[in-house]
Design an enzyme around this catalytic site. Sequence first.
Site, PDB file in Angstrom:
ATOM      1  N   ASP A  48      -6.273  -6.179   2.306  1.00 42.80           N
ATOM      2  CA  ASP A  48      -6.117  -4.726   2.375  1.00 42.80           C
ATOM      3  C   ASP A  48      -7.452  -3.998   2.511  1.00 42.80           C
ATOM      4  O   ASP A  48      -7.570  -3.023   3.248  1.00 42.80           O
ATOM      5  CB  ASP A  48      -5.385  -4.216   1.126  1.00 42.80           C
ATOM      6  CG  ASP A  48      -3.898  -4.543   1.152  1.00 42.80           C
ATOM      7  OD1 ASP A  48      -3.358  -4.766   2.241  1.00 42.80           O
ATOM      8  OD2 ASP A  48      -3.288  -4.564   0.072  1.00 42.80           O
ATOM      9  N   THR A 159       0.603   2.994  -4.244  1.00 43.76           N
ATOM     10  CA  THR A 159       0.900   1.727  -4.920  1.00 43.76           C
ATOM     11  C   THR A 159      -0.361   1.010  -5.386  1.00 43.76           C
ATOM     12  O   THR A 159      -0.263  -0.038  -6.023  1.00 43.76           O
ATOM     13  CB  THR A 159       1.678   0.781  -3.975  1.00 43.76           C
ATOM     14  OG1 THR A 159       0.870   0.506  -2.827  1.00 43.76           O
ATOM     15  CG2 THR A 159       2.980   1.423  -3.531  1.00 43.76           C
ATOM     16  N   ASN A 162      -3.769   4.408  -7.777  1.00 42.20           N
ATOM     17  CA  ASN A 162      -2.939   5.475  -8.323  1.00 42.20           C
ATOM     18  C   ASN A 162      -1.871   4.937  -9.260  1.00 42.20           C
ATOM     19  O   ASN A 162      -1.664   5.439 -10.371  1.00 42.20           O
ATOM     20  CB  ASN A 162      -2.299   6.255  -7.174  1.00 42.20           C
ATOM     21  CG  ASN A 162      -1.213   7.199  -7.641  1.00 42.20           C
ATOM     22  OD1 ASN A 162      -1.476   8.237  -8.229  1.00 42.20           O
ATOM     23  ND2 ASN A 162       0.036   6.833  -7.365  1.00 42.20           N
TER      24      ASN A 162
END
Length: 259
Positions: A48, A159, A162
């Site tokens: 990611d 997701t 946060n």
Amino acid sequence: MTFTKIACVADDSPKAQAALKELRKHYDIVEITRRRMSAQVIVVLGGDGFMLQTLHTYMKMRLPFYGINCGTVGFLMNHYALDAVLDRVNNARAATLYPLHMYARCTTGKIKQALAFNEVSLFRLGRQAAKIHVSIDHVVRLKELICDGVLVATPAGSTAYNFSAGGPIIPLGANLIALTPLVPFRPRRWRGALLDHKSSVNFTIQEPKKRPVNAVADFTEIHDVTEVVISEQRKSGVTLLFDAEHNLEERIIKEQFTH
């Protein structure tokens, strides 16, 4: 549109580099340029974090991105498989991500700006808690938030940090952003808010010399801010491609039911 010309970018991990080498054996990998015969889609090999880095690097090319997870979580990626990649790309579903724009004023008076596809976060620098004045669309909502920090997250980023900070998970098409405090001390029971995606969030740092604060947009960090204004930037949207069984909207919903 049927994609026939793919470009590949890979992070430095052995798994990603091996995947890049394997794809080059089976596909004519093209360069990412503005020439007519250049890439039509960018295949991203990594995790990611590398996907976020790639989005920032190539977003102005207006090309779709298809990620193959060579990292850990891979929330923005598809599962790792190197067979029939071109077929997978052409059968994938598109999801559009819109970044947050961060406008920051520093104690030196300098103005700095950055974009964030996940979140914009403010963090205290010293031993004393930050004191932050919060207004939304020019309406004061919190005269003084005493905390370790505060963040504004997109649905795609909801997701990530946060959620770890106690913020809500937001469905991709909800047209909302999350405002989430980090270890709030006062107001004692305030745990954040959901805002319309068109909202403009303004943070003013109180006592910035005594209680210094840094602002971070994805991986761009700005030191010693006095004011930060955050709003969604629709003109800078990017397209991510996901396998039908692995689409981002479904993953965001599914994440709310995991233990």
